[in-house]
Scaffold this motif. Structure first.
Motif, PDB file in Angstrom:
ATOM      1  N   THR A  85       7.498   0.040  -7.735  1.00 21.33           N
ATOM      2  CA  THR A  85       8.794   0.422  -7.171  1.00 21.33           C
ATOM      3  C   THR A  85       8.663   1.818  -6.580  1.00 21.33           C
ATOM      4  O   THR A  85       7.966   2.675  -7.135  1.00 21.33           O
ATOM      5  N   CYS A  86       9.320   2.022  -5.452  1.00 20.84           N
ATOM      6  CA  CYS A  86       9.223   3.294  -4.742  1.00 20.84           C
ATOM      7  C   CYS A  86      10.605   3.789  -4.366  1.00 20.84           C
ATOM      8  O   CYS A  86      11.459   3.018  -3.931  1.00 20.84           O
ATOM      9  N   VAL A  87      10.818   5.089  -4.520  1.00 15.24           N
ATOM     10  CA  VAL A  87      12.004   5.755  -3.998  1.00 15.24           C
ATOM     11  C   VAL A  87      11.498   6.945  -3.205  1.00 15.24           C
ATOM     12  O   VAL A  87      10.827   7.821  -3.755  1.00 15.24           O
ATOM     13  N   GLY A  88      11.769   6.936  -1.922  1.00 20.72           N
ATOM     14  CA  GLY A  88      11.314   8.011  -1.055  1.00 20.72           C
ATOM     15  C   GLY A  88      12.475   8.679  -0.357  1.00 20.72           C
ATOM     16  O   GLY A  88      13.442   8.014   0.035  1.00 20.72           O
ATOM     17  N   HIS A  89      12.381   9.990  -0.218  1.00 17.35           N
ATOM     18  CA  HIS A  89      13.388  10.748   0.526  1.00 17.35           C
ATOM     19  C   HIS A  89      12.747  11.166   1.842  1.00 17.35           C
ATOM     20  O   HIS A  89      11.689  11.794   1.850  1.00 17.35           O
TER      21      HIS A  89
END
Length: 143
Positions: A85-89
């Motif tokens: 899972t990835c969360v990128g800003h």
């Protein structure tokens, strides 16, 4: 300074300024991957992305779901999401051409799933990430 720069298919370069990777099933103690578990994991990923950057729009790239030929349990058939899972800003130039380029940037937080821990860079990223409709999803911020 950005972790990487991603070139969207629209031609817009966006800078990845923060990235959080985690194991999709790392916290699962019991059971098996199935739709109810995956739906909870996806909702939790979006909530954590919203919490990480309040006031920034969050976009979820819907994950691919695989259904291996395995025994179905009480919660239905086995359904597997990609392993990471990835969360990128991300940040880029301002959307509004009337905004001063020195004072405004556009920004967007994106949540997605991918099979490896590879950091997206250039044109080497998941297709759905490269196909983001930045102009519709992102928002401008004054620095």
């Amino acid at each position: 300074m950005a972790l990487s720069r991603v070139l969207l298919t629209s031609g817009r370069p966006v800078d990845l300024t923060e990235l959080r990777l985690s194991s999709t099933y790392g916290g699962v103690l019991e059971g098996y991957p199935c739709k109810p578990l995956n739906d909870l994991a996806i909702a939790g990923l979006v909530r954590s992305a919203e919490h990480a950057h309040p006031g920034v729009p969050v976009h979820l790239i819907p994950p691919a779901r695989k259904y291996p030929d395995q025994f179905s349990g009480a919660f239905g058939p086995v359904e597997v999401l990609p392993a990471v899972t990835c969360v990128g800003h991300f940040r880029s130039e301002a959307l509004d051409p009337g905004h001063d380029r020195a004072l405004y940037r556009s920004r967007l937080t994106v949540a997605w799933f991918q099979p490896t821990t590879r950091i997206p860079s250039g044109c080497d990223a998941e297709t759905a990430l490269l196909d983001l409709d930045w102009e519709r999803l992102a928002t401008d911020e004054e620095l």
